[in-house]
Design a protein around this motif. Sequence first.
Motif, mmCIF file in Angstrom:
data_model
loop_
_atom_site.group_PDB
_atom_site.id
_atom_site.type_symbol
_atom_site.label_atom_id
_atom_site.label_comp_id
_atom_site.label_asym_id
_atom_site.label_seq_id
_atom_site.Cartn_x
_atom_site.Cartn_y
_atom_site.Cartn_z
ATOM 1 N N VAL A 469 0.857 -1.179 0.000
ATOM 2 C CA VAL A 469 0.000 0.000 0.000
ATOM 3 C C VAL A 469 0.896 1.233 0.000
ATOM 4 C CG1 VAL A 469 -1.819 1.274 1.186
ATOM 5 C CG2 VAL A 469 -1.823 -1.225 1.211
ATOM 6 N N VAL A 470 0.798 2.035 -1.053
ATOM 7 C CA VAL A 470 1.613 3.236 -1.226
ATOM 8 C C VAL A 470 0.765 4.448 -0.852
ATOM 9 C CG1 VAL A 470 2.932 4.607 -2.877
ATOM 10 C CG2 VAL A 470 2.927 2.123 -3.047
ATOM 11 N N LYS A 471 1.345 5.360 -0.077
ATOM 12 C CA LYS A 471 0.620 6.571 0.297
ATOM 13 C C LYS A 471 1.256 7.785 -0.378
ATOM 14 C CE LYS A 471 3.022 7.139 4.775
ATOM 15 N NZ LYS A 471 3.395 8.555 4.790
ATOM 16 N N THR A 472 0.396 8.699 -0.809
ATOM 17 C CA THR A 472 0.842 9.892 -1.511
ATOM 18 C C THR A 472 0.139 11.113 -0.942
ATOM 19 O OG1 THR A 472 -0.879 9.745 -3.220
ATOM 20 C CG2 THR A 472 1.195 8.598 -3.646
ATOM 21 N N HIS A 473 0.714 12.278 -1.192
ATOM 22 C CA HIS A 473 0.061 13.549 -0.891
ATOM 23 C C HIS A 473 -0.715 13.957 -2.146
ATOM 24 C CE1 HIS A 473 2.128 14.396 2.947
ATOM 25 N NE2 HIS A 473 3.150 13.763 2.395
ATOM 26 N N GLY A 474 -2.015 13.802 -2.114
ATOM 27 C CA GLY A 474 -2.829 14.113 -3.280
ATOM 28 C C GLY A 474 -2.863 12.958 -4.263
ATOM 29 N N THR A 475 -3.510 13.203 -5.393
ATOM 30 C CA THR A 475 -3.655 12.180 -6.432
ATOM 31 C C THR A 475 -2.406 12.151 -7.301
ATOM 32 O OG1 THR A 475 -6.049 12.560 -6.474
ATOM 33 C CG2 THR A 475 -5.073 11.396 -8.358
ATOM 34 N N PRO A 476 -1.722 11.011 -7.392
ATOM 35 C CA PRO A 476 -0.485 10.951 -8.173
ATOM 36 C C PRO A 476 -0.765 10.809 -9.658
ATOM 37 C CG PRO A 476 -0.936 8.809 -7.229
ATOM 38 C CD PRO A 476 -2.029 9.729 -6.746
ATOM 39 N N VAL A 477 0.305 10.886 -10.451
ATOM 40 C CA VAL A 477 0.238 10.641 -11.885
ATOM 41 C C VAL A 477 1.260 9.563 -12.217
ATOM 42 C CG1 VAL A 477 1.895 12.490 -12.397
ATOM 43 C CG2 VAL A 477 0.342 11.685 -14.180
ATOM 44 N N VAL A 478 0.866 8.643 -13.076
ATOM 45 C CA VAL A 478 1.736 7.551 -13.513
ATOM 46 C C VAL A 478 2.147 7.824 -14.950
ATOM 47 C CG1 VAL A 478 1.937 5.073 -13.875
ATOM 48 C CG2 VAL A 478 0.588 5.936 -11.966
ATOM 49 N N LEU A 479 3.442 7.885 -15.197
ATOM 50 C CA LEU A 479 3.966 8.196 -16.520
ATOM 51 C C LEU A 479 4.777 7.031 -17.047
ATOM 52 C CD1 LEU A 479 5.247 11.846 -15.902
ATOM 53 C CD2 LEU A 479 3.131 11.158 -17.022
ATOM 54 N N PRO A 480 4.689 6.744 -18.355
ATOM 55 C CA PRO A 480 5.563 5.713 -18.933
ATOM 56 C C PRO A 480 6.998 6.220 -19.010
ATOM 57 C CG PRO A 480 4.275 6.777 -20.645
ATOM 58 C CD PRO A 480 3.765 7.325 -19.349
ATOM 59 N N VAL A 481 7.930 5.318 -18.882
ATOM 60 C CA VAL A 481 9.349 5.672 -18.924
ATOM 61 C C VAL A 481 9.800 5.810 -20.368
ATOM 62 C CG1 VAL A 481 11.680 4.840 -18.429
ATOM 63 C CG2 VAL A 481 9.890 4.664 -16.700
ATOM 64 N N THR A 482 10.384 6.958 -20.692
ATOM 65 C CA THR A 482 10.963 7.215 -22.009
ATOM 66 C C THR A 482 12.373 7.779 -21.804
ATOM 67 O OG1 THR A 482 10.170 9.500 -22.148
ATOM 68 C CG2 THR A 482 8.640 7.766 -22.851
ATOM 69 N N PRO A 483 13.177 7.854 -22.832
ATOM 70 C CA PRO A 483 14.522 8.420 -22.658
ATOM 71 C C PRO A 483 14.519 9.872 -22.207
ATOM 72 C CG PRO A 483 14.396 7.139 -24.683
ATOM 73 C CD PRO A 483 12.997 7.253 -24.164
ATOM 74 N N THR A 484 13.389 10.549 -22.308
ATOM 75 C CA THR A 484 13.332 11.962 -21.918
ATOM 76 C C THR A 484 12.475 12.164 -20.673
ATOM 77 O OG1 THR A 484 11.473 12.322 -23.431
ATOM 78 C CG2 THR A 484 13.699 12.748 -24.281
ATOM 79 N N THR A 485 12.354 11.145 -19.827
ATOM 80 C CA THR A 485 11.552 11.244 -18.612
ATOM 81 C C THR A 485 12.445 11.643 -17.448
ATOM 82 O OG1 THR A 485 10.002 9.553 -19.399
ATOM 83 C CG2 THR A 485 10.026 10.025 -17.047
ATOM 84 N N PHE A 486 12.173 12.812 -16.851
ATOM 85 C CA PHE A 486 12.911 13.311 -15.696
ATOM 86 C C PHE A 486 11.907 13.574 -14.576
ATOM 87 C CE2 PHE A 486 15.481 14.304 -19.336
ATOM 88 C CZ PHE A 486 16.795 14.157 -18.919
ATOM 89 N N ALA A 487 12.356 13.434 -13.327
ATOM 90 C CA ALA A 487 11.490 13.695 -12.180
ATOM 91 C C ALA A 487 12.324 14.252 -11.043
ATOM 92 C CB ALA A 487 10.774 12.418 -11.739
ATOM 93 N N ASP A 488 11.728 15.144 -10.288
ATOM 94 C CA ASP A 488 12.378 15.676 -9.098
ATOM 95 C C ASP A 488 12.458 14.562 -8.058
ATOM 96 O OD1 ASP A 488 13.320 17.114 -6.971
ATOM 97 O OD2 ASP A 488 11.425 18.133 -6.572
ATOM 98 N N CYS A 489 13.631 14.352 -7.484
ATOM 99 C CA CYS A 489 13.814 13.243 -6.552
ATOM 100 C C CYS A 489 12.985 13.432 -5.288
ATOM 101 C CB CYS A 489 15.287 13.083 -6.201
ATOM 102 S SG CYS A 489 16.008 14.518 -5.373
ATOM 103 N N ASN A 490 12.517 14.637 -4.981
ATOM 104 C CA ASN A 490 11.694 14.880 -3.812
ATOM 105 C C ASN A 490 10.204 14.695 -4.084
ATOM 106 O OD1 ASN A 490 13.802 15.559 -2.017
ATOM 107 N ND2 ASN A 490 13.954 17.581 -2.963
ATOM 108 N N ALA A 491 9.822 14.550 -5.350
ATOM 109 C CA ALA A 491 8.412 14.384 -5.695
ATOM 110 C C ALA A 491 8.099 12.985 -6.200
ATOM 111 C CB ALA A 491 7.998 15.399 -6.764
ATOM 112 N N VAL A 492 9.097 12.261 -6.692
ATOM 113 C CA VAL A 492 8.850 10.915 -7.209
ATOM 114 C C VAL A 492 8.533 9.981 -6.041
ATOM 115 C CG1 VAL A 492 11.280 10.204 -7.152
ATOM 116 C CG2 VAL A 492 9.706 9.110 -8.748
#
Length: 541
Positions: A469-492
């Motif tokens: 069971v994963v808990k999040t702040h608010g409703t998350p978004v799920v993105l497919p991984v592509t070579p141009t996918t970047f994410a802030d390490c504090n938000a992922v």
Amino acid sequence: MAREFQRGHKAKISDLTAGTDLYVGVQIAAPGLTFDISCFGLDANEQLSDDRYFIFFNQPKSPEESIQLLGAQSGDTESFRVTLDRIPAAIQKLSFTATLDGAGQMSQIGPGYIRIVAGGEEVVRYAFTGSEFTTERAVMLGDFYLKDVWRFAAVGQGFDGGLDALLKNFGGEVAEEEAPPAPAAAAPGFAPPAQATAPPAFGAPAAPSAPQAPQPAPSFGAPSAPTPPPAPQQPVHTAPTIAAPLAPQAPQAPVAPQAPPPYGQPQFGQVPGQAAPPAAPFGQQAPAPYGQPASAPYGQQPPGGMPPGAPQGVPQGVPATGAGLQAALQPYKETATGQRWTPQNQQLMRVDLTMGGAGVLARQGSMVMYQGKCDFGYKSAGFVGRAVGNATGQEMQLMRCTGRGQVFLAEEGSHLHPVELQGDGICVSAENVLAFDESLQYEVRRVEGHGIPGGALFTMLFQGTGTVVVKTHGTPVVLPVTPTTFADCNAVVAWSAASQVIVSSQVRLRRNAYPGHSGETVNLQFRGAPGNFIVVQPYEV
């Protein structure tokens, strides 16, 4: 070789067999007891919205014959034929149940099972015994459910009220009725077992068999027409059947207020000579004269935003289903789906400890309520585990939940998301883990990066078969991984275990002087084959 399932185990049908034409056999017996074995075809809300998909002794098949009741054969007390690719889209779940017909309880049964046979080969078997039950009179044995693809789950959950409780749980109405005895159904012609002990050998839809004598229409919701000569018929079974909900009778009361006339037409009290307005029903206010606001009942606000024609004097906020305490609490009733993990709402999760052999590990202090006989104990990580957790920031203070009951979990109003693993893995930060099945394996994984303060990032890797069971702040978004996918390490929040993670450092002096800079010093770049994903929340830790 058949896979032996335990209570709570799940699997994709495609992982068990390539066929979609399946044989489902149920074996359950006890001395002196009679059982009714049925299949409920449920919609996306797990409700019996179409009575034609309640398959039982008096309705042996669905309209398009995707679900058929076959009878006792091959050592099975009851058997079904299920053709998955013919089930209509409105049916999202098939629940196979067994109920007692008459006195008795499920603790009296001997060893039994539910099994799936495809192409003449048994591929799944879930075995159970009476020691798993007490005073229950009905039991949900197993489910086929559609979650992207068709899957099977071993359930084994009992109900004290018998078939009545099952029908009400699935949204059906119970009514006792008498029906004429139906002629015995013809033997199935699509691939019956060759011997009494051999499983059926069908694995694909067979050619249409020769026309058989038409069967009488099932008496479903109303008594069947009497057959000539008219004579009183005895009921063929004591089990209740579903009837359509009865329409509430109109009370012998004053006539309802008339609808207001079109805009611009005179109303009562506007033009002399018109009839007086009708008297208001008892307990309600009379309509106000045209052009004057209606006065609010004592202690209530004026009905300023209410639609035209709404009755005055009715408390605001009354549910559409009616007034009263029960109607007001109806939207917040406990949700029971027969699954081990059931979200009650976005912020509350229920786990049924009676399903599945392993316990549950949950964050300490996350239990908000429990019912039944549940035990809670401290889960020690050991000296090495505590040292690793302190050094990496991935330490989890856990409690172990065991017993026979239901535990409700929540933490600080976070949104909760059950993630089911079936032999695969997921990386989740320990901060975002609320609970998980004890059967899962978990360890700390290191993400290297020279530009990260401290030299590395860490996350928790969960693998195996079970739910986290994963808990999040608010409703998350799920993105497919592509070579141009970047994410802030504090938000992922999480990512698939097969994804490759690369640290992209953007540390610069006077970064505000660079208009193209994102403002984040460390980003994570994700790479991987199609099918990999990341989960990002609308919040930075």
